[in-house]
Design a protein around this motif. Structure first.
Motif, PDB file in Angstrom:
ATOM      1  N   ARG A  45       0.851  -1.180   0.000  1.00  0.00           N
ATOM      2  CA  ARG A  45       0.000   0.000   0.000  1.00  0.00           C
ATOM      3  C   ARG A  45       0.893   1.240   0.000  1.00  0.00           C
ATOM      4  O   ARG A  45       1.879   1.309   0.742  1.00  0.00           O
ATOM      5  N   GLU A  46       0.523   2.233  -0.804  1.00  0.00           N
ATOM      6  CA  GLU A  46       1.324   3.441  -0.909  1.00  0.00           C
ATOM      7  C   GLU A  46       0.457   4.681  -0.773  1.00  0.00           C
ATOM      8  O   GLU A  46      -0.721   4.677  -1.139  1.00  0.00           O
ATOM      9  N   LEU A  47       1.070   5.745  -0.267  1.00  0.00           N
ATOM     10  CA  LEU A  47       0.376   7.017  -0.162  1.00  0.00           C
ATOM     11  C   LEU A  47       0.215   7.620  -1.551  1.00  0.00           C
ATOM     12  O   LEU A  47       1.179   7.700  -2.317  1.00  0.00           O
ATOM     13  N   VAL A  48      -0.994   8.057  -1.858  1.00  0.00           N
ATOM     14  CA  VAL A  48      -1.269   8.749  -3.114  1.00  0.00           C
ATOM     15  C   VAL A  48      -1.276  10.258  -2.889  1.00  0.00           C
ATOM     16  O   VAL A  48      -0.602  10.999  -3.590  1.00  0.00           O
ATOM     17  N   ALA A  49      -2.025  10.696  -1.873  1.00  0.00           N
ATOM     18  CA  ALA A  49      -2.131  12.127  -1.591  1.00  0.00           C
ATOM     19  C   ALA A  49      -2.618  12.316  -0.168  1.00  0.00           C
ATOM     20  O   ALA A  49      -3.359  11.483   0.357  1.00  0.00           O
ATOM     21  N   GLY A  50      -2.185  13.411   0.451  1.00  0.00           N
ATOM     22  CA  GLY A  50      -2.629  13.738   1.789  1.00  0.00           C
ATOM     23  C   GLY A  50      -2.927  15.215   1.901  1.00  0.00           C
ATOM     24  O   GLY A  50      -2.412  16.028   1.124  1.00  0.00           O
TER      25      GLY A  50
END
Length: 120
Positions: A45-50
């Motif tokens: 799982r990876e961060l796309v946007a925050g």
């Protein structure tokens, strides 16, 4: 209890657009960071946007210029343009919430995930 309900996923052709929505409900008091993550088959799982409570945003390099994150009250959105086959994944929203139930210590919550498939 806090519930996150995501919507907006689906099948789209390369170059198309989708808008993901995530609504938080329940024992919501103070939300700081809200975000979107994704997980493709066989990958982590990876961060796309925050986005922070102050509106500061950050994006994965792979989506900069194509995706836009926004928030309104207890909801977070992800506008995805110029979609590519490599964007295919299950997308999860994520928030951190502080409440009396957790002694005001931030606790992280996840949505159930929504499938995005980019294919011709």
């Amino acid at each position: 209890q806090v519930q996150l309900v995501e919507s907006g996923g689906g099948l789209v052709q390369p170059g198309g657009s989708l808008r993901l929505s995530c609504a938080a409900s329940g024992n919501i008091f103070i939300i700081n960071t809200m975000g979107w993550y994704r997980q493709a088959p066989g990958k982590e799982r990876e961060l796309v946007a925050g986005i922070t409570g102050g509106g500061a945003t950050n994006y994965a390099d792979s989506v900069k210029g194509r995706f836009t994150i926004s928030r309104a009250r207890n909801s977070v959105y992800l506008q995805m343009n110029s979609l590519k086959p490599e964007d295919t994944a299950v997308y999860y929203c994520n928030i951190d919430n502080r409440s009396p139930a957790t002694a005001w210590i931030p606790r992280v919550y996840w949505g159930q995930g929504t499938q995005v498939t980019v294919s011709s």
